[in-house]
Design a protein around this motif. Structure first.
Motif, PDB file in Angstrom:
ATOM      1  N   VAL A 173     -36.264 -26.395 -35.931  1.00 17.00           N
ATOM      2  CA  VAL A 173     -36.316 -26.386 -34.459  1.00 17.00           C
ATOM      3  C   VAL A 173     -36.020 -24.979 -33.976  1.00 17.00           C
ATOM      4  CG1 VAL A 173     -35.233 -27.215 -32.342  1.00 17.00           C
ATOM      5  CG2 VAL A 173     -35.620 -28.786 -34.254  1.00 17.00           C
ATOM      6  N   PHE A 174     -37.003 -24.355 -33.357  1.00 19.88           N
ATOM      7  CA  PHE A 174     -36.765 -23.030 -32.780  1.00 19.88           C
ATOM      8  C   PHE A 174     -37.771 -22.789 -31.651  1.00 19.88           C
ATOM      9  CE2 PHE A 174     -40.103 -22.097 -35.809  1.00 19.88           C
ATOM     10  CZ  PHE A 174     -40.837 -21.054 -35.255  1.00 19.88           C
ATOM     11  N   SER A 175     -37.500 -21.783 -30.838  1.00 20.71           N
ATOM     12  CA  SER A 175     -38.427 -21.466 -29.750  1.00 20.71           C
ATOM     13  C   SER A 175     -38.350 -19.973 -29.471  1.00 20.71           C
ATOM     14  CB  SER A 175     -38.053 -22.253 -28.497  1.00 20.71           C
ATOM     15  OG  SER A 175     -36.711 -22.024 -28.197  1.00 20.71           O
TER      16      SER A 175
ATOM     17  N   GLY B 136     -38.289 -12.412 -30.068  1.00 24.41           N
ATOM     18  CA  GLY B 136     -37.959 -13.253 -31.218  1.00 24.41           C
ATOM     19  C   GLY B 136     -38.593 -14.633 -31.086  1.00 24.41           C
ATOM     20  N   GLY B 137     -38.910 -15.222 -32.231  1.00 20.23           N
ATOM     21  CA  GLY B 137     -39.458 -16.570 -32.226  1.00 20.23           C
ATOM     22  C   GLY B 137     -40.923 -16.627 -31.832  1.00 20.23           C
ATOM     23  N   TYR B 138     -41.545 -15.474 -31.655  1.00 16.50           N
ATOM     24  CA  TYR B 138     -42.961 -15.422 -31.267  1.00 16.50           C
ATOM     25  C   TYR B 138     -43.775 -15.083 -32.517  1.00 16.50           C
ATOM     26  CZ  TYR B 138     -46.964 -14.430 -28.172  1.00 16.50           C
ATOM     27  OH  TYR B 138     -48.180 -14.436 -27.539  1.00 16.50           O
ATOM     28  N   CYS B 139     -44.097 -16.106 -33.299  1.00 17.16           N
ATOM     29  CA  CYS B 139     -44.672 -15.913 -34.631  1.00 17.16           C
ATOM     30  C   CYS B 139     -45.969 -15.093 -34.607  1.00 17.16           C
ATOM     31  CB  CYS B 139     -44.941 -17.270 -35.281  1.00 17.16           C
ATOM     32  SG  CYS B 139     -43.468 -18.298 -35.383  1.00 17.16           S
ATOM     33  N   LYS B 140     -46.757 -15.261 -33.564  1.00 12.24           N
ATOM     34  CA  LYS B 140     -48.088 -14.622 -33.490  1.00 12.24           C
ATOM     35  C   LYS B 140     -47.985 -13.094 -33.616  1.00 12.24           C
ATOM     36  CE  LYS B 140     -52.349 -15.384 -30.906  1.00 12.24           C
ATOM     37  NZ  LYS B 140     -52.633 -14.495 -29.741  1.00 12.24           N
ATOM     38  N   ILE B 141     -46.906 -12.545 -33.078  1.00 11.17           N
ATOM     39  CA  ILE B 141     -46.741 -11.076 -33.124  1.00 11.17           C
ATOM     40  C   ILE B 141     -45.518 -10.672 -33.934  1.00 11.17           C
ATOM     41  CG2 ILE B 141     -47.919 -10.666 -30.915  1.00 11.17           C
ATOM     42  CD1 ILE B 141     -44.959 -10.356 -29.755  1.00 11.17           C
ATOM     43  N   CYS B 142     -45.038 -11.571 -34.780  1.00 13.55           N
ATOM     44  CA  CYS B 142     -43.781 -11.294 -35.499  1.00 13.55           C
ATOM     45  C   CYS B 142     -43.910 -10.037 -36.360  1.00 13.55           C
ATOM     46  CB  CYS B 142     -43.409 -12.477 -36.389  1.00 13.55           C
ATOM     47  SG  CYS B 142     -41.833 -12.227 -37.204  1.00 13.55           S
ATOM     48  N   ASN B 143     -42.953  -9.135 -36.192  1.00 12.55           N
ATOM     49  CA  ASN B 143     -42.983  -7.835 -36.893  1.00 12.55           C
ATOM     50  C   ASN B 143     -41.792  -7.673 -37.818  1.00 12.55           C
ATOM     51  OD1 ASN B 143     -40.977  -7.726 -34.967  1.00 12.55           O
ATOM     52  ND2 ASN B 143     -41.411  -5.614 -34.341  1.00 12.55           N
TER      53      ASN B 143
ATOM     54  N   LEU C 274     -38.781  -8.538 -40.893  1.00 10.59           N
ATOM     55  CA  LEU C 274     -38.290  -9.025 -42.176  1.00 10.59           C
ATOM     56  C   LEU C 274     -36.768  -9.028 -42.073  1.00 10.59           C
ATOM     57  CD1 LEU C 274     -40.354  -6.694 -44.571  1.00 10.59           C
ATOM     58  CD2 LEU C 274     -40.876  -9.093 -44.034  1.00 10.59           C
ATOM     59  N   ARG C 275     -36.122  -9.785 -42.953  1.00 11.00           N
ATOM     60  CA  ARG C 275     -34.670  -9.806 -42.973  1.00 11.00           C
ATOM     61  C   ARG C 275     -34.163  -9.492 -44.373  1.00 11.00           C
ATOM     62  NH1 ARG C 275     -36.373 -13.187 -39.099  1.00 11.00           N
ATOM     63  NH2 ARG C 275     -35.108 -13.323 -37.170  1.00 11.00           N
ATOM     64  N   LEU C 276     -33.060  -8.767 -44.433  1.00 14.22           N
ATOM     65  CA  LEU C 276     -32.372  -8.517 -45.701  1.00 14.22           C
ATOM     66  C   LEU C 276     -31.045  -9.250 -45.631  1.00 14.22           C
ATOM     67  CD1 LEU C 276     -32.048  -6.948 -48.433  1.00 14.22           C
ATOM     68  CD2 LEU C 276     -30.933  -5.140 -47.078  1.00 14.22           C
TER      69      LEU C 276
ATOM     70  N   PRO D 148     -39.178 -13.043 -45.532  1.00  9.34           N
ATOM     71  CA  PRO D 148     -40.303 -12.747 -44.626  1.00  9.34           C
ATOM     72  C   PRO D 148     -40.199 -13.510 -43.311  1.00  9.34           C
ATOM     73  CG  PRO D 148     -41.030 -14.156 -46.450  1.00  9.34           C
ATOM     74  CD  PRO D 148     -39.590 -13.798 -46.717  1.00  9.34           C
ATOM     75  N   CYS D 149     -39.398 -14.579 -43.288  1.00  9.78           N
ATOM     76  CA  CYS D 149     -39.333 -15.395 -42.073  1.00  9.78           C
ATOM     77  C   CYS D 149     -38.005 -16.146 -42.006  1.00  9.78           C
ATOM     78  CB  CYS D 149     -40.494 -16.389 -42.096  1.00  9.78           C
ATOM     79  SG  CYS D 149     -40.418 -17.645 -40.815  1.00  9.78           S
ATOM     80  N   LEU D 150     -37.433 -16.210 -40.790  1.00 15.13           N
ATOM     81  CA  LEU D 150     -36.154 -16.903 -40.590  1.00 15.13           C
ATOM     82  C   LEU D 150     -36.303 -18.391 -40.909  1.00 15.13           C
ATOM     83  CD1 LEU D 150     -33.232 -16.948 -39.480  1.00 15.13           C
ATOM     84  CD2 LEU D 150     -34.202 -17.115 -37.172  1.00 15.13           C
ATOM     85  N   PHE D 151     -37.459 -18.955 -40.519  1.00 23.60           N
ATOM     86  CA  PHE D 151     -37.678 -20.394 -40.723  1.00 23.60           C
ATOM     87  C   PHE D 151     -38.574 -20.636 -41.930  1.00 23.60           C
ATOM     88  CE2 PHE D 151     -35.415 -22.570 -37.466  1.00 23.60           C
ATOM     89  CZ  PHE D 151     -35.097 -21.556 -36.577  1.00 23.60           C
ATOM     90  N   SER D 152     -38.110 -20.176 -43.076  1.00 19.61           N
ATOM     91  CA  SER D 152     -38.820 -20.376 -44.346  1.00 19.61           C
ATOM     92  C   SER D 152     -37.808 -20.275 -45.494  1.00 19.61           C
ATOM     93  CB  SER D 152     -39.890 -19.287 -44.495  1.00 19.61           C
ATOM     94  OG  SER D 152     -40.274 -19.162 -45.853  1.00 19.61           O
TER      95      SER D 152
ATOM     96  N   SER E 127     -46.435 -18.870 -39.442  1.00 25.47           N
ATOM     97  CA  SER E 127     -45.385 -19.244 -38.470  1.00 25.47           C
ATOM     98  C   SER E 127     -44.254 -19.942 -39.205  1.00 25.47           C
ATOM     99  CB  SER E 127     -45.966 -20.165 -37.407  1.00 25.47           C
ATOM    100  OG  SER E 127     -46.458 -21.329 -38.039  1.00 25.47           O
ATOM    101  N   GLY E 128     -43.115 -20.048 -38.552  1.00 28.74           N
ATOM    102  CA  GLY E 128     -41.929 -20.638 -39.168  1.00 28.74           C
ATOM    103  C   GLY E 128     -42.043 -22.143 -39.337  1.00 28.74           C
ATOM    104  N   SER E 129     -41.307 -22.657 -40.318  1.00 28.88           N
ATOM    105  CA  SER E 129     -41.238 -24.117 -40.520  1.00 28.88           C
ATOM    106  C   SER E 129     -39.765 -24.473 -40.692  1.00 28.88           C
ATOM    107  CB  SER E 129     -42.079 -24.506 -41.732  1.00 28.88           C
ATOM    108  OG  SER E 129     -41.690 -23.727 -42.853  1.00 28.88           O
TER     109      SER E 129
HETATM  110  S1  SF4 Z   1     -40.167 -18.128 -37.216  1.00 22.31           S
HETATM  111 FE1  SF4 Z   1     -40.696 -16.614 -38.770  1.00 22.31          FE
HETATM  112  S2  SF4 Z   1     -42.735 -15.879 -38.244  1.00 22.31           S
HETATM  113 FE2  SF4 Z   1     -41.912 -16.928 -36.451  1.00 22.31          FE
HETATM  114  S3  SF4 Z   1     -41.001 -15.325 -35.236  1.00 22.31           S
HETATM  115 FE3  SF4 Z   1     -39.359 -16.169 -36.531  1.00 22.31          FE
HETATM  116  S4  SF4 Z   1     -39.346 -14.901 -38.357  1.00 22.31           S
HETATM  117 FE4  SF4 Z   1     -41.278 -14.513 -37.287  1.00 22.31          FE
END
Ligand code: SF4
Length: 266
Positions: free
Chosen positions: A195-197, A204-211, A213-215, A223-227, A252-254
């Motif tokens: 669950v995110f928005s 943030g949370g805009y997957c279409k333009i997500c730029n 990464l996280r360490l 590569p993604c917060l929701f993965s 996009s995130g799952s």
């Molecule tokens: S859910 Fe993943 S792809 Fe979408 S904005 Fe967040 S980090 Fe980027």
């Protein structure tokens, strides 16, 4: 660097610790979480190596997060080491602000550009209830110290349940307007259920333009917060971990059943 979906990846969020001095109800349970073993936490030298490789691959924006980054010992030294890396255009930090009045000036001198500070209410009792241990005056002092130190623009991260029209959110927005701060509303998220928005007032949370990464503090590039995907810089080597993270970045995130907010820095 571009991923398979032609998104330009230039932003690295670096969690420097999974420890935190607060126990926010939407982030971690009262008793806290199982912490990463000290010996698994990346050293400053390791973090700098990862950031340098990232810059060679196109990263130009770095944000330090936690847990709470200001409780990592000698954090000023790390800021200094990262700020000396050529190619970083934007060096920011997300903090709960509790220790900012003590660190704002040395952070600015070490090369930090700006800060995001967490504040969900102006009510001292509600703040204590949300954070379980926090005293809101320390955050107000931190905001003033950040202003004086020139860590601007200061953005306020305000967590909401559903909408910015909630009374506390409205008060925080008015406070930000009055104090020349930029407010961003972040709806409560749930990693496990996905669950995110989108962040209201941010990208943030805009997957279409997500730029981004996280360490993680223990050396995984996500590569993604929701993965669940993560690539270990110690096992794979830094460059290979970056390249695999970008190649595998989801559209996009799952769900993320691997991390907790406290060890990924949101
Ligand atoms: S859910 Fe993943 S792809 Fe979408 S904005 Fe967040 S980090 Fe980027």
């Amino acid at each position: 660097m571009y991923d398979r979906f032609k998104r330009k990846i230039n932003y690295l969020r670096v969690s420097v610790t999974d420890r935190c001095n607060l126990r926010c109800t939407y982030c971690m349970p009262e008793k806290g979480v199982d912490l990463i073993k000290h010996e698994d936490i990346l050293s400053f030298e390791d973090i700098v190596k990862v950031v340098k490789t990232g810059v060679e691959l196109g990263i130009d924006k770095v944000r330090l997060t936690g847990g709470e980054p200001l409780i990592r010992r000698s954090i000023i030294d790390l800021v200094n080491m990262i700020s000396e890396i050529d190619g970083i255009k934007d060096l920011a930090m997300t903090t709960n602000g509790v220790f900012l009045d003590r660190y704002a000036v040395p952070l600015a001198k070490a090369g930090l550009h700006r800060v995001n500070i967490s504040l969900d209410t102006l009510d001292p009792e509600k703040y204590k209830k949300i954070t379980r241990v926090g005293i809101i005056d320390s955050v107000f002092n931190g905001i003033e110290a950040a202003k004086k130190a020139g860590l601007i623009p200061i953005k306020i991260n305000c967590v909401i349940k559903e909408s910015p029209s909630e009374p506390d959110a409205q008060e925080v927005a008015a406070f930000c307007k009055k104090n020349n701060l930029q407010v961003r509303f972040i709806k409560e998220m749930d990693l496990e259920t996905g669950v995110f928005s989108r962040v209201i007032g941010g990208d943030g949370g805009y997957c279409k333009i997500c730029n981004r990464l996280r360490l993680t503090a223990n050396g995984k590039i996500k590569p993604c917060l929701f993965s669940d995907l993560e690539f270990d810089v110690r096992e794979l080597g830094i460059e290979k971990a970056f390249r695999q993270a970008i190649d595998m970045k989801p559209k996009s995130g799952s769900e993320n059943r691997v991390n907790k907010f406290s060890n990924i820095g949101g």
